[in-house]
Design a protein around this motif. Structure first.
Motif, PDB file in Angstrom:
ATOM      1  N   MET A 253     -15.789  41.817   2.612  1.00 42.01           N
ATOM      2  CA  MET A 253     -14.204  41.745   2.924  1.00 42.01           C
ATOM      3  C   MET A 253     -13.643  42.684   1.523  1.00 42.01           C
ATOM      4  O   MET A 253     -12.759  43.707   1.763  1.00 42.01           O
ATOM      5  N   ALA A 254     -14.279  42.388   0.240  1.00 38.64           N
ATOM      6  CA  ALA A 254     -13.672  43.252  -0.929  1.00 38.64           C
ATOM      7  C   ALA A 254     -14.152  44.765  -0.724  1.00 38.64           C
ATOM      8  O   ALA A 254     -13.428  45.548  -0.999  1.00 38.64           O
ATOM      9  N   ALA A 255     -15.502  44.788  -0.198  1.00 39.78           N
ATOM     10  CA  ALA A 255     -15.778  46.223   0.277  1.00 39.78           C
ATOM     11  C   ALA A 255     -15.077  46.757   1.120  1.00 39.78           C
ATOM     12  O   ALA A 255     -14.736  48.087   1.194  1.00 39.78           O
ATOM     13  N   ALA A 256     -14.556  46.233   2.282  1.00 41.98           N
ATOM     14  CA  ALA A 256     -13.743  46.883   3.360  1.00 41.98           C
ATOM     15  C   ALA A 256     -12.660  47.113   2.927  1.00 41.98           C
ATOM     16  O   ALA A 256     -11.993  48.118   3.250  1.00 41.98           O
TER      17      ALA A 256
ATOM     18  N   GLN B 243     -32.226  36.418   3.215  1.00 45.39           N
ATOM     19  CA  GLN B 243     -32.449  36.883   1.848  1.00 45.39           C
ATOM     20  C   GLN B 243     -32.157  38.575   2.236  1.00 45.39           C
ATOM     21  O   GLN B 243     -31.860  39.104   1.236  1.00 45.39           O
ATOM     22  N   MET B 244     -32.801  39.147   3.321  1.00 47.35           N
ATOM     23  CA  MET B 244     -32.841  40.446   3.485  1.00 47.35           C
ATOM     24  C   MET B 244     -31.119  40.881   3.684  1.00 47.35           C
ATOM     25  O   MET B 244     -30.899  41.981   3.262  1.00 47.35           O
ATOM     26  N   ASP B 245     -30.345  40.112   4.372  1.00 44.31           N
ATOM     27  CA  ASP B 245     -28.842  40.415   4.517  1.00 44.31           C
ATOM     28  C   ASP B 245     -28.307  40.585   3.072  1.00 44.31           C
ATOM     29  O   ASP B 245     -27.602  41.312   2.967  1.00 44.31           O
ATOM     30  N   SER B 246     -28.478  39.358   2.147  1.00 44.51           N
ATOM     31  CA  SER B 246     -27.941  39.505   0.657  1.00 44.51           C
ATOM     32  C   SER B 246     -28.448  40.600   0.018  1.00 44.51           C
ATOM     33  O   SER B 246     -27.663  41.006  -0.566  1.00 44.51           O
ATOM     34  N   LEU B 247     -29.572  40.955   0.132  1.00 45.90           N
ATOM     35  CA  LEU B 247     -29.855  42.405  -0.592  1.00 45.90           C
ATOM     36  C   LEU B 247     -29.507  43.458  -0.143  1.00 45.90           C
ATOM     37  O   LEU B 247     -28.927  44.197  -0.762  1.00 45.90           O
ATOM     38  N   ALA B 248     -29.273  43.661   1.254  1.00 43.67           N
ATOM     39  CA  ALA B 248     -28.718  44.858   1.755  1.00 43.67           C
ATOM     40  C   ALA B 248     -27.192  44.770   1.448  1.00 43.67           C
ATOM     41  O   ALA B 248     -26.646  45.809   0.999  1.00 43.67           O
ATOM     42  N   ASP B 249     -26.593  43.651   1.255  1.00 47.65           N
ATOM     43  CA  ASP B 249     -25.088  43.553   0.869  1.00 47.65           C
ATOM     44  C   ASP B 249     -24.889  44.067  -0.643  1.00 47.65           C
ATOM     45  O   ASP B 249     -23.891  44.465  -0.933  1.00 47.65           O
ATOM     46  N   MET B 250     -25.865  43.770  -1.473  1.00 45.92           N
ATOM     47  CA  MET B 250     -25.905  43.938  -2.778  1.00 45.92           C
ATOM     48  C   MET B 250     -25.832  45.620  -2.960  1.00 45.92           C
ATOM     49  O   MET B 250     -25.113  46.154  -3.716  1.00 45.92           O
TER      50      MET B 250
ATOM     51  N   CYS C 204     -18.484  55.445   5.812  1.00 47.23           N
ATOM     52  CA  CYS C 204     -19.889  54.983   6.119  1.00 47.23           C
ATOM     53  C   CYS C 204     -19.720  53.457   5.750  1.00 47.23           C
ATOM     54  O   CYS C 204     -20.591  52.753   6.247  1.00 47.23           O
ATOM     55  N   LEU C 205     -19.118  53.098   4.813  1.00 50.87           N
ATOM     56  CA  LEU C 205     -18.888  51.777   4.029  1.00 50.87           C
ATOM     57  C   LEU C 205     -18.218  50.999   5.181  1.00 50.87           C
ATOM     58  O   LEU C 205     -18.651  49.864   5.280  1.00 50.87           O
ATOM     59  N   ILE C 206     -17.244  51.565   5.816  1.00 51.38           N
ATOM     60  CA  ILE C 206     -16.792  50.707   7.028  1.00 51.38           C
ATOM     61  C   ILE C 206     -17.782  50.507   8.124  1.00 51.38           C
ATOM     62  O   ILE C 206     -17.577  49.279   8.649  1.00 51.38           O
ATOM     63  N   ALA C 207     -18.578  51.436   8.531  1.00 51.22           N
ATOM     64  CA  ALA C 207     -19.666  51.268   9.189  1.00 51.22           C
ATOM     65  C   ALA C 207     -20.574  50.068   8.626  1.00 51.22           C
ATOM     66  O   ALA C 207     -21.085  49.409   9.415  1.00 51.22           O
ATOM     67  N   CYS C 208     -20.798  50.062   7.475  1.00 52.33           N
ATOM     68  CA  CYS C 208     -21.771  48.951   6.897  1.00 52.33           C
ATOM     69  C   CYS C 208     -21.206  47.594   7.168  1.00 52.33           C
ATOM     70  O   CYS C 208     -21.766  46.804   7.316  1.00 52.33           O
ATOM     71  N   VAL C 209     -19.816  47.476   6.843  1.00 52.62           N
ATOM     72  CA  VAL C 209     -19.124  46.226   7.156  1.00 52.62           C
ATOM     73  C   VAL C 209     -19.363  45.827   8.624  1.00 52.62           C
ATOM     74  O   VAL C 209     -19.520  44.632   8.929  1.00 52.62           O
ATOM     75  N   GLY C 210     -19.099  46.975   9.488  1.00 52.87           N
ATOM     76  CA  GLY C 210     -19.509  46.415  10.955  1.00 52.87           C
ATOM     77  C   GLY C 210     -20.979  45.973  11.418  1.00 52.87           C
ATOM     78  O   GLY C 210     -21.207  44.915  12.029  1.00 52.87           O
ATOM     79  N   PHE C 211     -21.976  46.810  10.837  1.00 57.13           N
ATOM     80  CA  PHE C 211     -23.263  46.303  10.882  1.00 57.13           C
ATOM     81  C   PHE C 211     -23.404  45.236  10.269  1.00 57.13           C
ATOM     82  O   PHE C 211     -24.404  44.047  10.748  1.00 57.13           O
ATOM     83  N   ASP C 212     -22.972  44.753   9.298  1.00 59.07           N
ATOM     84  CA  ASP C 212     -23.377  43.513   8.292  1.00 59.07           C
ATOM     85  C   ASP C 212     -22.756  42.316   9.150  1.00 59.07           C
ATOM     86  O   ASP C 212     -23.213  41.193   9.116  1.00 59.07           O
ATOM     87  N   GLY C 213     -21.612  42.605   9.856  1.00 58.12           N
ATOM     88  CA  GLY C 213     -21.157  41.258  10.686  1.00 58.12           C
ATOM     89  C   GLY C 213     -22.059  41.207  12.081  1.00 58.12           C
ATOM     90  O   GLY C 213     -22.164  40.135  12.734  1.00 58.12           O
TER      91      GLY C 213
END
Length: 316
Positions: A228-231, A162-169, A135-144
């Motif tokens: 990248m760190a989360a990936a 700002q919304m992308d930054s909050l979702a990344d956190m 699921c985290l790998i899928a998060c990386v895909g949607f974030d990009g």
């Protein structure tokens, strides 16, 4: 003394009485308005508000300077200008139905990354560590994907950033440490795993806040990106890297400090432009031993930051 004389004059006006035609409108105004009008007369703001009179050239003061030193009554709420009270649109530019749908699609990708991060936390709490890592790998895909779509569709906005930054956190600053903590349970001490994962969360928050307020460089990242760190953490958990638990804890802490470092790390766009023959080695290595190849790629990328930093200092 000035206040007492004003009060006495009001009392005399009431006792003696005035004709209806002699009453000034300010005498009938509420106390708050009379007090504000008295302040304006005392500090000369009534002269500045006249359209025919300007600022006194001998004083060198303007309206903002006088209002800055004028006392404010605690009983009177601050006045809000009409321009300040007006809400700022979330989508700048033309607000057509097509652009709104594109804007909604981009933010839907951001929310999908957020929801997948929450799902990863729930799965890690139930012991489904590898599924949570996926699921985290899928998060990386949607974030990009949301950033690429925003630029391609022309709907990039400060709200989306700002919304992308909050979702990344949420996904990379909280969900990733929780998944790593669940994967380390039983192999290392609880305190060591907790400290390492707390470092990831703290450094991710610092990294995202610094990224929001820092000028952007089109060539390099300042520190390892949070995505990248989360990936790296997610892939490490998903493939089950066969290293001792103490080494994993040290690697997690090192990755956390790399996020807040000032070392320059190449962006993905620069890595894609590398010669094709240079990508042949990782592909062959992945066919032989994917775990060892992944570990070597991660170590090489982390080392590239200090190397580039030393090279820039020598050429400067």
């Amino acid at each position: 003394m000035r206040r007492s004389s004003t009060f006495a004059r009001q009392v005399l006006l009431v006792r003696v009485g005035r004709r209806d035609g002699d009453l000034h409108p300010s005498d009938l105004a509420p106390t708050e308005h009379r007090y504000a009008d008295r302040q304006r007369r005392r500090y000369g703001l009534d002269r500045l508000s006249r359209p025919t009179l300007g600022v006194d050239p001998t004083l060198g003061l303007d309206r903002a300077d006088i209002e800055a030193v004028m006392p404010v009554s605690p009983a009177m709420p601050p006045m809000v200008q009409a321009d300040e009270a007006r809400s700022i649109p979330l989508l700048p530019g033309e607000r057509t139905m097509a652009r709104r749908m594109k804007f909604g699609l981009v933010n839907a990708c951001t929310l999908a990354s957020l929801m997948l991060g929450m799902l990863a936390i729930f799965l890690a709490m139930q012991g489904e560590v590898r599924l949570a890592a996926l699921c985290l790998i899928a998060c990386v895909g949607f974030d990009g994907l949301d950033g690429a779509l925003a630029r391609r569709l022309g709907v990039a906005s400060p709200f989306g950033a700002q919304m992308d930054s909050l979702a990344d956190m949420c996904s990379f600053g909280l969900a990733a440490p929780v998944v790593v903590y669940a994967s380390l349970a039983g192999s290392v001490s609880t305190a060591a795993a907790a400290v390492a994962c707390a470092l990831v969360a703290a450094c991710a928050a610092i990294r995202l806040a610094r990224f929001n307020v820092s000028p952007k460089d089109g060539r390099f990242f300042c520190g390892v990106p949070t995505t990248m760190a989360a990936a790296v953490l997610a892939v490490t958990v998903a493939i089950g890297l066969p290293v001792p638990g103490a080494v994993l804890v040290a690697g997690v802490a090192l990755l956390a400090f790399a996020m807040v470092s000032s070392f320059p790390y190449a962006k993905l766009a620069r890595l894609v432009k590398l010669p094709p023959w240079l990508w042949l080695a990782p592909v062959i290595g992945a066919l032989v031993d994917i775990r060892l190849t992944f570990a070597l790629i991660v170590v090489g990328y982390l080392v590239s930051g200090p190397v580039l930093w030393l090279r820039q200092r020598r050429t400067a």
